[in-house]
Every structure is written in C-alpha cells, then in structure tokens.
Design an enzyme around this catalytic site. Structure first.
Site, short mmCIF file in Angstrom:
data_model
loop_
_atom_site.label_atom_id
_atom_site.label_comp_id
_atom_site.label_asym_id
_atom_site.label_seq_id
_atom_site.Cartn_x
_atom_site.Cartn_y
_atom_site.Cartn_z
N LYS A 56 0.38 -1.42 -0.18
CA LYS A 56 0.09 -0.09 -0.02
C LYS A 56 1.10 1.14 -0.17
O LYS A 56 1.58 1.55 0.87
CB LYS A 56 -0.52 0.19 0.98
CG LYS A 56 -1.66 1.63 0.92
CD LYS A 56 -3.18 1.24 1.96
CE LYS A 56 -3.47 2.19 2.56
NZ LYS A 56 -4.55 2.44 3.44
N LYS A 64 0.96 10.22 5.65
CA LYS A 64 1.00 8.77 5.73
C LYS A 64 2.72 8.09 5.38
O LYS A 64 2.54 6.91 5.45
CB LYS A 64 0.01 7.79 5.71
CG LYS A 64 -1.51 8.03 6.11
CD LYS A 64 -2.63 8.14 5.86
CE LYS A 64 -3.73 8.40 6.31
NZ LYS A 64 -5.17 7.21 5.97
N LYS A 122 -2.18 -1.29 -3.96
CA LYS A 122 -3.01 -0.74 -3.65
C LYS A 122 -2.22 0.92 -3.06
O LYS A 122 -1.46 1.28 -3.14
CB LYS A 122 -3.36 -0.27 -2.47
CG LYS A 122 -4.95 0.97 -2.28
CD LYS A 122 -5.15 0.67 -1.04
CE LYS A 122 -6.11 1.82 -0.93
NZ LYS A 122 -6.18 2.10 0.60
N GLU A 137 7.15 -6.43 2.48
CA GLU A 137 5.77 -6.83 2.48
C GLU A 137 4.72 -8.07 1.60
O GLU A 137 4.36 -8.79 2.28
CB GLU A 137 5.39 -5.19 2.03
CG GLU A 137 5.47 -4.50 2.78
CD GLU A 137 5.35 -3.55 3.74
OE1 GLU A 137 4.24 -4.63 4.29
OE2 GLU A 137 6.16 -3.69 4.14
C1 PBG Z 1 -7.73 3.35 5.44
C2 PBG Z 1 -8.16 3.17 3.71
C3 PBG Z 1 -7.71 3.65 2.71
C4 PBG Z 1 -8.08 3.56 2.01
C5 PBG Z 1 -8.59 2.41 1.43
N1 PBG Z 1 -8.67 2.33 3.34
C6 PBG Z 1 -7.18 5.62 2.89
C7 PBG Z 1 -6.29 5.91 3.25
O1 PBG Z 1 -5.15 5.53 3.60
O2 PBG Z 1 -5.81 6.97 3.23
C8 PBG Z 1 -8.42 4.72 0.17
C9 PBG Z 1 -9.32 3.63 -0.48
C10 PBG Z 1 -9.55 4.62 -1.66
O3 PBG Z 1 -8.97 5.48 -2.21
O4 PBG Z 1 -10.30 3.93 -2.90
N2 PBG Z 1 -7.01 2.96 5.86
#
Ligand code: PBG
Length: 333
Positions: free
Chosen positions: A196, A225, A256, A241
C-alpha cells in the site's frame, strides 16, 4: 519478401478475436467498496459522482443489486460520527458500532455475499491516522496493533468473511491471524493491503469519510502517511511486504493503488502463489468519472479497458467503485 508473418490473421473477425482473447473480466473478479453512515438517507460523495454514503436499508438494497449482477464480495467503510472519534479510535471495536451492525444485517438478509472489512484507525481517530499518534507525531506500531486485533475480532464476531488490514503497521497480519485463531475464527480469511503506497490518489476517499490527517493545536500530527505507507518510488520493497504478509498468514495479497502500480501487481503475481488483488482507488475512479461527465472519454470503454489491464497485469481480484456499472456492461456485451 513474398511471405510475411501475419499476426492480423487472428484479428480478422470478432469470432476469431474472441477465440484468442487471453484475458477476460467477469463480475466475480470484483470486490465492491461501499460507504455507510448513521443517517436515514443516502448522500452522494461530491468527489465521486455515482458513489454514496448509504444508510443501512439503502445499503442492503445495493448489496442485493450487486449480488444479482454477479458480484460476490463487498468491502465496507464507515463514515463515523464526529462525536465518536477519539485519539485511540476505540469506537472501532464497539460491538454495537456501525460496521458490526451492518455486517450482522447483511448476513441476515443475504448470507451468501462475502464481506470484507477494513482494519485501520483512520475513520475512528480524531487525528486521522491509521495508527495511534503520540505527542511528537510518531505513529506507534505495536500499541496500534493491540487495538487493530480487537477491531478485527469484533468484525469476525459480527460475521465478516475477510479481514482487510489497510493500516500498514509491521506485524499486524500475524497478530490478527493469531487473534482470530485463538478465538475460534480459523475460517475467517485475511485480504491484506500488502503493498500500500503513500498515494495522492486516496484524496476523494478521505473526503468521503472525512478521515484525512488533521492538525491539532495540542499535538504534532504528520500531514501525510509516509512513515507507514510505502514510497511510490519503491518496487523491490513490495517483495518484503509480500513475503511477510504471506508468512504471517494472509490469504490474498493486495496492491494499492492499482493503475500507477501495474508493475507491482505483475511482480507480486510472479513472486507469490497467493491470489493478488488490485485496488482501483477513489482518485482513479474520480478521474475517469470526471472526464466522462465532460464528454471527453467514453466511460464504458475506458472502465472496461482499465479493469482488464489489472487482470492482464496479474490481479485475480479488483476492488473497484465501477463494479456494478462494469458488471452491467459485461452482461450486455
Ligand atoms: C484507510 C484506507 C484508505 C483507503 C482504503 N482504506 C485511505 C488511506 O489510507 O488514507 C483508500 C481507498 C481509496 O482511495 O479508494 N486506511
């Protein structure tokens, strides 16, 4: 030269093209993300036209609709009331909270639908981070995991089929696996947000949940983040990971965002024997939607081509806000 090699022979008619088509997408490949809030009406998300924060009864109808289109899994995200947000995000393991309530309701009404959840503190935290934040602005890894395991257990008790840790704390997959096993939930799976990235493509999602990191006069809050989500410049790091999540017990591994990371999907699919999922995130949805609303691109063709590209790259599953539209279009083609 009197004889060419002629690849065009296999492109000559629709029948032949269908015969040699290497990749197909089908509604069963999609996981449909749904937002839910504690109100009695649905509300369109301004940066994501066609996507709503659902009230519970509207959400149930939408789940039935998705099932009828052939979609077999949904993932739930809560818009939590401001009054319930705290520094430790403890609302995330409230058995009577919105997500456990919705899971129970869906399992009553349409038990066949697989339910995936999201494990992270951001929708429940007044700081807007996936983990606990100390006074100096550090995200506390091990302390956060204690809360995340409670959150996962609460979701499993409510009837979730897959737990989806999206927080990127080190060691969380193993800790969640152990907690589930110890409490009699050996059959509940984990779809891990494995690679991610710290991405600007999550913008519309954070407006949907009002979950972006927030400034606080009493505390240092990092505005991004990047101390836990991965650097978009790194691909090799995704293997670490991937190996860890697999070793710790993840059943499905996710990359992602999806579109800017097709190379990562490809690499992880070659590296791992587990199914790979791609998250076609909110910003990717909004870009296609905005250009289509302007009449600049053909929405249907662009969406189907985009979803196909995830599968061609190596993803078996695709989390996508286009799930219902795409399933509908696929029925008609
Ligand atoms: C929260 C989370 C996020 C998304 C899914 N779970 C946002 C983030 O990490 O700030 C993003 C999903 C999307 O943009 O469609 N942890």
């Amino acid at each position: 030269m009197n004889s060419f090699i002629r690849p065009r022979r296999l492109r000559r008619t629709e029948a032949i093209r269908q015969m040699v088509q290497e990749t197909k997408i089908q509604p069963e490949d999609f996981i449909y993300p749904l937002f839910v809030h504690n109100k009695d009406y649905k509300e369109e998300i301004s940066a994501m036209p066609g996507i709503y924060r659902w009230d519970i009864s509207g959400l149930i109808k939408e789940v039935f609709h998705a099932w009828e289109l052939g979609i077999r899994c949904i993932v739930l995200f809560p818009k939590v009331d401001e009054s319930l947000k705290t520094e430790d995000g403890a609302e995330c393991f409230n058995e009577a909270g919105i997500i456990p309530t919705v899971i129970r309701k869906i399992k009553q009404e349409i038990p066949e639908m697989a339910i995936m959840t999201d494990v992270a503190l951001d929708p429940y935290s007044c700081d807007g981070h996936d983990g606990l934040v100390d006074q100096e602005g550090n995200i506390l890894n091990d302390e956060t995991i204690e809360i995340l395991t409670k959150q996962a257990l609460t979701q499993a008790r409510a009837g979730a089929d897959f737990i989806g840790p999206s927080d990127m704390m080190d060691g969380r997959v193993g800790a969640i696996r152990q907690t589930l096993d110890k409490n009699g939930f050996k059959e509940v799976g984990i779809i891990s947000y494995t690679a991610k990235y710290s991405s600007a493509y999550y913008g519309p999602f954070r407006t949907a949940l009002d979950s972006a990191p927030r400034l606080n006069p009493n505390k240092k809050i990092p505005t991004n983040k990047s101390s836990y989500q991965m650097d978009p410049a790194n691909a090799k790091e995704a293997f670490i990971e991937c190996a860890l999540d697999q070793y710790e017990g993840a059943d499905i591994l996710m990359v992602k965002p999806g579109l800017s990371y097709l190379d990562v999907i490809y690499r992880l699919n070659n590296f791992s024997n587990k199914p790979i999922a791609a998250y076609n995130v909110s910003g990717e949805y909004s870009m296609i939607k905005a250009a289509s609303l302007k009449g600049w691109i053909d929405e249907k063709d662009v969406v189907l081509e985009t979803l196909l590209s995830f599968k061609r790259a190596g993803a078996k599953l695709i989390l996508t806000y286009h799930a219902c539209d795409a399933a509908n279009w696929l029925k008609k083609t």
